[in-house]
Design an enzyme around this catalytic site. Structure first.
Site, PDB file in Angstrom:
ATOM      1  N   HIS A 239       0.847  -1.186   0.000  1.00 50.19           N
ATOM      2  CA  HIS A 239       0.000   0.000   0.000  1.00 50.19           C
ATOM      3  C   HIS A 239       0.886   1.241   0.000  1.00 50.19           C
ATOM      4  O   HIS A 239       1.846   1.322   0.757  1.00 50.19           O
ATOM      5  CB  HIS A 239      -0.896   0.001   1.243  1.00 50.19           C
ATOM      6  CG  HIS A 239      -1.991   1.013   1.211  1.00 50.19           C
ATOM      7  ND1 HIS A 239      -1.753   2.367   1.321  1.00 50.19           N
ATOM      8  CD2 HIS A 239      -3.333   0.871   1.068  1.00 50.19           C
ATOM      9  CE1 HIS A 239      -2.900   3.017   1.266  1.00 50.19           C
ATOM     10  NE2 HIS A 239      -3.879   2.132   1.103  1.00 50.19           N
ATOM     11  N   CYS A 277      -3.609   2.500  -4.565  1.00 52.38           N
ATOM     12  CA  CYS A 277      -4.555   3.284  -3.779  1.00 52.38           C
ATOM     13  C   CYS A 277      -4.585   4.696  -4.356  1.00 52.38           C
ATOM     14  O   CYS A 277      -3.701   5.516  -4.072  1.00 52.38           O
ATOM     15  CB  CYS A 277      -4.180   3.318  -2.303  1.00 52.38           C
ATOM     16  SG  CYS A 277      -5.356   4.277  -1.318  1.00 52.38           S
ATOM     17  N   HIS A 304      -7.612   0.453  -4.868  1.00 53.06           N
ATOM     18  CA  HIS A 304      -8.488   1.249  -4.009  1.00 53.06           C
ATOM     19  C   HIS A 304      -8.992   2.421  -4.846  1.00 53.06           C
ATOM     20  O   HIS A 304      -8.238   3.351  -5.142  1.00 53.06           O
ATOM     21  CB  HIS A 304      -7.727   1.778  -2.793  1.00 53.06           C
ATOM     22  CG  HIS A 304      -7.398   0.732  -1.777  1.00 53.06           C
ATOM     23  ND1 HIS A 304      -6.796   1.036  -0.572  1.00 53.06           N
ATOM     24  CD2 HIS A 304      -7.599  -0.603  -1.769  1.00 53.06           C
ATOM     25  CE1 HIS A 304      -6.631  -0.073   0.126  1.00 53.06           C
ATOM     26  NE2 HIS A 304      -7.106  -1.082  -0.585  1.00 53.06           N
ATOM     27  N   ASP A 351     -12.835   1.571  -0.627  1.00 56.03           N
ATOM     28  CA  ASP A 351     -11.996   1.976   0.502  1.00 56.03           C
ATOM     29  C   ASP A 351     -12.754   2.942   1.404  1.00 56.03           C
ATOM     30  O   ASP A 351     -13.855   2.647   1.806  1.00 56.03           O
ATOM     31  CB  ASP A 351     -10.676   2.556  -0.012  1.00 56.03           C
ATOM     32  CG  ASP A 351      -9.564   2.477   1.026  1.00 56.03           C
ATOM     33  OD1 ASP A 351      -9.610   1.582   1.876  1.00 56.03           O
ATOM     34  OD2 ASP A 351      -8.649   3.311   0.975  1.00 56.03           O
ATOM     35  N   HIS A 352     -12.218   4.103   1.715  1.00 57.78           N
ATOM     36  CA  HIS A 352     -12.879   5.016   2.652  1.00 57.78           C
ATOM     37  C   HIS A 352     -14.128   5.645   2.031  1.00 57.78           C
ATOM     38  O   HIS A 352     -14.260   5.734   0.820  1.00 57.78           O
ATOM     39  CB  HIS A 352     -11.918   6.135   3.068  1.00 57.78           C
ATOM     40  CG  HIS A 352     -10.662   5.647   3.675  1.00 57.78           C
ATOM     41  ND1 HIS A 352      -9.544   6.432   3.805  1.00 57.78           N
ATOM     42  CD2 HIS A 352     -10.309   4.435   4.197  1.00 57.78           C
ATOM     43  CE1 HIS A 352      -8.562   5.742   4.373  1.00 57.78           C
ATOM     44  NE2 HIS A 352      -9.020   4.529   4.614  1.00 57.78           N
ATOM     45  N   TYR A 368     -14.459   4.016   7.698  1.00 64.63           N
ATOM     46  CA  TYR A 368     -15.138   2.789   7.284  1.00 64.63           C
ATOM     47  C   TYR A 368     -16.618   2.782   7.689  1.00 64.63           C
ATOM     48  O   TYR A 368     -17.132   1.817   8.244  1.00 64.63           O
ATOM     49  CB  TYR A 368     -14.388   1.568   7.830  1.00 64.63           C
ATOM     50  CG  TYR A 368     -13.055   1.413   7.163  1.00 64.63           C
ATOM     51  CD1 TYR A 368     -12.928   0.722   5.963  1.00 64.63           C
ATOM     52  CD2 TYR A 368     -11.912   2.024   7.685  1.00 64.63           C
ATOM     53  CE1 TYR A 368     -11.700   0.628   5.316  1.00 64.63           C
ATOM     54  CE2 TYR A 368     -10.685   1.935   7.047  1.00 64.63           C
ATOM     55  CZ  TYR A 368     -10.598   1.231   5.863  1.00 64.63           C
ATOM     56  OH  TYR A 368      -9.382   1.146   5.219  1.00 64.63           O
TER      57      TYR A 368
END
Length: 402
Positions: A239, A277, A304, A351-352, A368
């Protein structure tokens, strides 16, 4: 709930196994079968944590590498083929505000440079921190310096120092250290009595560890685990650093084009790859996200799909999945075409997401939220359906009759 909103693959980990201990086949199988009982698959392990001693090169590094290899082999024996990890020293992703309000009343994760510098100088009280920040502001040629160009950051830090009280400091420590780290790295957890002291102890382990040394340690670790990856066909995907800058005097080695090229070239095994990401990478103005995707799509094992917005002063926030610096439509084009070349699917996640509609009262981990990420998933599913139609790929909405 996840099945109903169109989730096909689960991204998770054995969060109950203490850091540095072996993941047994029994525990892996129990979670895998639980997920499969709902008609989904355990698609990605995020994360099988890399202990600090492997990163800085401690006395028990070799023993911890053997533990990692055993856990990795057990995952392979249970049919899991994708492992996301990070090689960030001490601190995983960092934010200063976990509920920064958006114009529509929802909130997102936010990074304020002045608050982070205040934490470093006046809460953490790291040796040399003030001088380092002053050098960044004056312009030392770093990407952080470019992000803060024209900003009187030190004056902002002093203004925070004058008004800050014990509650402010406590909240900042919670945001930077506890609530964003406790469920991902294993170094910190809710209820730690002295998190700042623990933080200082962990930082001290990296005294004298340069960027080059950290890159060398990553190469040593990757070379050690590649035979396991080859045997069980496991893709390892690092990541990127989040934010994509060196922070707290620590080296960070996955935050730019040259960094990505360096670790891929260092171990040119197809199982050594990248978690692309887009959110982490787009938090740095030095990164051209679409260009990076075009360059590294064939070494990307996990995606991501999220995006960040950078404000004129350099602060950044998580953006809508249809906005921000990362063009998710273009990224979907690149990675959907790449997936067609492969024998197994390229896992992607939103992802977020935003905190919205009461998410903040439900105890979710920072970033999350359920409803906010469901909204993001709907946006991304729409993007993928449109892109697939344009590319001539059949898109099937999970969970519906054709």
């Amino acid at each position: 709930m996840l099945k109903q909103i169109g989730v096909e693959g689960i991204v998770t980990a054995l969060h109950d196994v203490p850091l540095g201990e072996v993941w047994t086949r029994e525990k892996i199988r129990d979670l895998k079968e639980y997920i499969e009982s709902y008609g989904m698959e355990w698609a990605v392990v995020e994360s099988l944590p890399v202990t600090e001693t492997i990163k800085y090169g401690g006395a028990d590094r070799e023993q911890q590498i053997e533990v990692y290899k055993e856990s990795l082999a057990n995952l392979g024996k249970e049919g899991i083929h994708c492992v996301c990890y990070n090689f960030m020293p001490v601190l995983d992703w960092a934010r200063t505000d976990l509920f920064h309000e958006n114009p529509n009343g929802s909130s997102n994760l936010y990074f304020n440079w002045a608050e982070f510098a205040y934490f470093d100088i006046y809460i953490l009280k790291r040796n040399g921190a003030k001088e380092e920040w002053e050098a960044i502001v004056k312009g030392n040629g770093s990407n952080a310096s470019k992000a803060l160009k024209g900003r009187d950051l030190m004056a902002e830090v002093e203004a925070i120092h004058e008004k800050a009280d014990a509650q402010y400091d406590h909240d900042l420590v919670e945001n930077i250290v506890i609530k964003t780290q406790g469920f991902v790295s294993g170094n910190f957890k809710e209820g730690d009595d002295k998190p700042v002291e623990l933080f200082r102890e962990l930082l001290a382990l990296y005294d004298g560890v340069t960027k080059e040394k950290l890159q060398e340690n990553m190469k040593t670790w990757l070379e050690a685990i590649m035979p396991i990856c080859d045997e069980y066909d496991i893709d390892m995907c690092v990541h990127p650093d989040d934010p994509p800058f060196p922070i707290l005097g620590l080296p960070r080695i996955v935050n730019s084009d040259s960094d990505i090229k360096a670790f891929l070239d260092a171990v040119p095994n197809r199982h050594n790859g990248l978690t692309f990401c887009a959110g982490s990478l787009s938090a740095g103005g030095h990164n051209d996200i679409t260009q990076l995707a075009e360059k590294y799509h064939d070494r990307t094992h996990f995606v991501h799909l999220r995006s960040c917005h950078i404000f004129p002063n350099g602060d950044f926030t998580e953006a809508s999945h249809l906005g921000g610096r990362a063009d998710l439509v273009e990224l979907a084009h690149i990675f959907e075409k790449e997936e067609q070349k492969r024998t197994r699917r390229l896992p992607m996640r939103v992802d977020h997401g935003m905190t919205m509609l009461g998410d903040e009262n439900r105890g979710y981990n920072a970033g999350y939220s359920f409803l906010g990420r469901m909204f993001a998933l709907g946006q991304v599913q729409g993007i993928l359906a449109a892109v697939d139609k344009e590319l001539g790929i059949e898109y099937k909405q999970p969970g519906f009759f054709d």
